[in-house]
Scaffold this active site. Structure first.
Site, PDB file in Angstrom:
ATOM      1  N   ASP A  68     -10.654  -1.794   1.040  1.00  0.00           N
ATOM      2  CA  ASP A  68      -9.338  -1.454   0.474  1.00  0.00           C
ATOM      3  C   ASP A  68      -8.322  -2.447   1.027  1.00  0.00           C
ATOM      4  O   ASP A  68      -7.669  -2.199   2.041  1.00  0.00           O
ATOM      5  CB  ASP A  68      -8.968  -0.014   0.823  1.00  0.00           C
ATOM      6  CG  ASP A  68      -7.869   0.511  -0.090  1.00  0.00           C
ATOM      7  OD1 ASP A  68      -7.325  -0.275  -0.892  1.00  0.00           O
ATOM      8  OD2 ASP A  68      -7.562   1.713  -0.001  1.00  0.00           O
ATOM      9  N   VAL A  69      -8.211  -3.574   0.337  1.00  0.00           N
ATOM     10  CA  VAL A  69      -7.385  -4.678   0.836  1.00  0.00           C
ATOM     11  C   VAL A  69      -6.185  -4.955  -0.061  1.00  0.00           C
ATOM     12  O   VAL A  69      -5.255  -5.624   0.348  1.00  0.00           O
ATOM     13  CB  VAL A  69      -8.234  -5.959   1.016  1.00  0.00           C
ATOM     14  CG1 VAL A  69      -9.364  -5.709   2.025  1.00  0.00           C
ATOM     15  CG2 VAL A  69      -8.807  -6.463  -0.309  1.00  0.00           C
ATOM     16  N   LYS A  70      -6.232  -4.484  -1.295  1.00  0.00           N
ATOM     17  CA  LYS A  70      -5.099  -4.606  -2.227  1.00  0.00           C
ATOM     18  C   LYS A  70      -4.520  -6.017  -2.253  1.00  0.00           C
ATOM     19  O   LYS A  70      -3.304  -6.196  -2.288  1.00  0.00           O
ATOM     20  CB  LYS A  70      -4.021  -3.560  -1.904  1.00  0.00           C
ATOM     21  CG  LYS A  70      -4.525  -2.114  -2.093  1.00  0.00           C
ATOM     22  CD  LYS A  70      -3.414  -1.090  -1.966  1.00  0.00           C
ATOM     23  CE  LYS A  70      -3.871   0.328  -2.275  1.00  0.00           C
ATOM     24  NZ  LYS A  70      -4.835   0.886  -1.310  1.00  0.00           N
ATOM     25  N   ARG A  71      -5.380  -7.029  -2.258  1.00  0.00           N
ATOM     26  CA  ARG A  71      -4.916  -8.403  -2.274  1.00  0.00           C
ATOM     27  C   ARG A  71      -4.529  -8.832  -3.686  1.00  0.00           C
ATOM     28  O   ARG A  71      -4.962  -8.226  -4.680  1.00  0.00           O
ATOM     29  CB  ARG A  71      -5.999  -9.340  -1.740  1.00  0.00           C
ATOM     30  CG  ARG A  71      -6.393  -9.108  -0.279  1.00  0.00           C
ATOM     31  CD  ARG A  71      -5.237  -9.322   0.672  1.00  0.00           C
ATOM     32  NE  ARG A  71      -5.690  -9.514   2.044  1.00  0.00           N
ATOM     33  CZ  ARG A  71      -5.762  -8.564   2.978  1.00  0.00           C
ATOM     34  NH1 ARG A  71      -5.414  -7.324   2.693  1.00  0.00           N
ATOM     35  NH2 ARG A  71      -6.157  -8.849   4.205  1.00  0.00           N
ATOM     36  N   ASP A 129       0.862  -1.183   0.000  1.00  0.00           N
ATOM     37  CA  ASP A 129       0.000   0.000   0.000  1.00  0.00           C
ATOM     38  C   ASP A 129       0.894   1.227   0.000  1.00  0.00           C
ATOM     39  O   ASP A 129       2.120   1.099   0.071  1.00  0.00           O
ATOM     40  CB  ASP A 129      -0.958   0.004   1.203  1.00  0.00           C
ATOM     41  CG  ASP A 129      -2.288   0.666   0.861  1.00  0.00           C
ATOM     42  OD1 ASP A 129      -2.284   1.849   0.478  1.00  0.00           O
ATOM     43  OD2 ASP A 129      -3.327  -0.002   0.945  1.00  0.00           O
TER      44      ASP A 129
END
Lengths: 310, 310
Positions: free
Chosen positions: B109-112, A114
């Site tokens: 909002d985990v951006k996995r 992030d």
């Protein structure tokens, strides 16, 4: 806040690899649909979530029996815990703590990333540094994704210096479509990132001589693996792809190059090929755990043989 | 397993945006060090972790009061929950459920990201589809990272079709170093990924006409934002960077282009600029919550003004 006796993560890892005399890494991927029958409650939609997570935890704890003494480290995959929400994350914490209590290093396969202020929170979550939180469930290293750029990785490097933990940056992954973006441009993006990873490691090195900043490079692309090793000569590599994904022990040999320390420099991971070996016909007569033990012993022998220099 | 009344996520979102008459998105980033004094136990190293997580949860629930009726959706950031481990994830689940109960859409909002078999588990964790698990804490959409390639994103698209949820693919992020890898090559990698996102959306479109596959494009690069809109004409965009990161309402205008639906097509996010508005001198006389309300009202007015066409 963390036991510093063992020093920097890469030195702890290097010592553990020397102790077990092999560079194999056992991946803990408790895929609900693949768990042996005695853990079937993990996929039972009528069972309470905490009970399901308990079965995932028990399965992983038994895999730690298989790992302990055989390999230096385990690599739990967070997705298979997160699918059971907070109960699954509790199981993750217990599995990580149990692995560390048994002397295994833990490489958390979380692939987080992030912008910097948020990355710092992920670093605290997995590598420590937040005051007052129990360090027993923290990882020795985690995997991180580089797409957001160097400034997004800096907080992980900073946290690593403080807590003597580290990261493996995804550089070239093992999946079939991995090259689509990773090999974009000239030079390929993954080579640019490899050079950056090598440079960060120049400033951050263990006593064993290896950099304290690692890279994930799929073992499924042997020619590229050799090139990656050239670009990152002192970088510890994490090599997924052995076994279930098709890479062989010979494919991984290019990641190793120190005749005095034949296992130094890379970890060869297998997850499903060990944990779910019981599903293969050749192990049909064994319990799932005996099958895992046999598969891991076979992998270790296979990798040792491929790395033995004449 | 999920209430299908509202249809596909992008149609639910579009309807909610039309209802509130603005495209603002409230980010929930409960950064422990920045929480108002009444939630200070969240950062107290002597407090039990569950108590700390409870304070994070209460803070976010109060932010939902601020959001409800004003904006269409909220965007909780998982890192700030994960730092408190399983207790933090329990708080995440409660916050997500509370947001949905109040009629707010939730963009996690985990951006996995991971290879496909693992990505499928992440999709189940956040978008649903796993039998027997409570759907109340699932998200309407999540952010995902593309570095592993198209095959790593496919499971999220498949899950989205089944559970009528969606993804925002990180294409061009708002941080200063975002261009280092995202703009690598010619054409820039982010343009290649933008074209892929647009193509996936051609096959997967809501009744409102927008694609059901979104993209994150930082509002901090206005010229690039225009180019991204050209490459992805029907893609719902998520625009971080307004406020604390320096982008203005005028900067985001390029993401919107439908005179009949002036708020359609993008969400403008602000997180710290709203939740922590009380720290700014101009709000010194207000409670933290009144400051957040005032800051959000000001943002909504600002964005509405910039998007009003003559």
């Amino acid at each position: 806040m963390r036991d510093m006796k063992g020093g920097m993560w890469i030195d702890r890892l290097d010592a553990a690899v020397a102790r077990v005399q092999n560079p194999c890494l056992l991946g803990l991927d408790p895929h609900l649909d693949l768990l042996p029958g005695e853990f079937a409650v993990a996929r039972d939609p009528r069972a309470a979530r905490a009970e399901r997570a308990g079965a995932v935890e028990r399965f992983c704890l038994e895999l730690l029996d298989v790992a302990a003494g055989r390999v230096a480290a385990v690599k739990p995959q967070s997705a298979f815990f997160e699918v059971l929400g907070a109960d699954g994350v509790r199981a993750w914490e217990n599995v990580v703590a149990a692995a560390r209590a048994r002397g295994l290093l833990v490489i958390g396969d979380v692939k987080r990333s992030d912008i910097a202020s948020t990355a710092a929170a992920y670093a605290q979550a997995f590598l420590g540094g937040a005051p007052g939180l129990d360090p027993s469930h923290l990882c020795d290293a985690i995997t991180v994704s580089p797409y957001l750029g160097p400034d997004s990785l800096a907080p992980f490097l900073t946290a690593g210096r403080e807590t003597r933990t580290g990261i493996y940056v995804l550089v070239r992954t093992s999946n079939a479509g991995g090259g689509e973006y990773q090999r974009h441009g000239e030079p390929a993006l993954c080579e640019k990132i490899a050079a950056a990873v090598a440079a960060w490691g120049e400033d951050f090195r263990g006593e064993c001589g290896l950099a304290a900043v690692g890279a994930v490079v799929g073992a499924t692309h042997p020619a590229e693996l050799r090139r990656m090793r050239d670009l990152m000569p002192r970088t510890p590599l994490l090599l997924p792809g052995y076994g279930a994904q098709g890479a062989t022990a010979r494919d991984v040999a290019a990641a190793f190059s120190d005749p005095a320390h034949p296992w130094r420099g890379a970890l060869v991971n297998s997850s499903r090929g060990i944990a779910f070996a019981w599903r293969a016909p050749e192990h049909a007569s064994r319990s799932w755990k005996d099958a895992a033990r046999a598969a891991l012993d076979a992998m270790i022998a296979d990798v040792r043989h491929a790395l033995a220099r004449p």
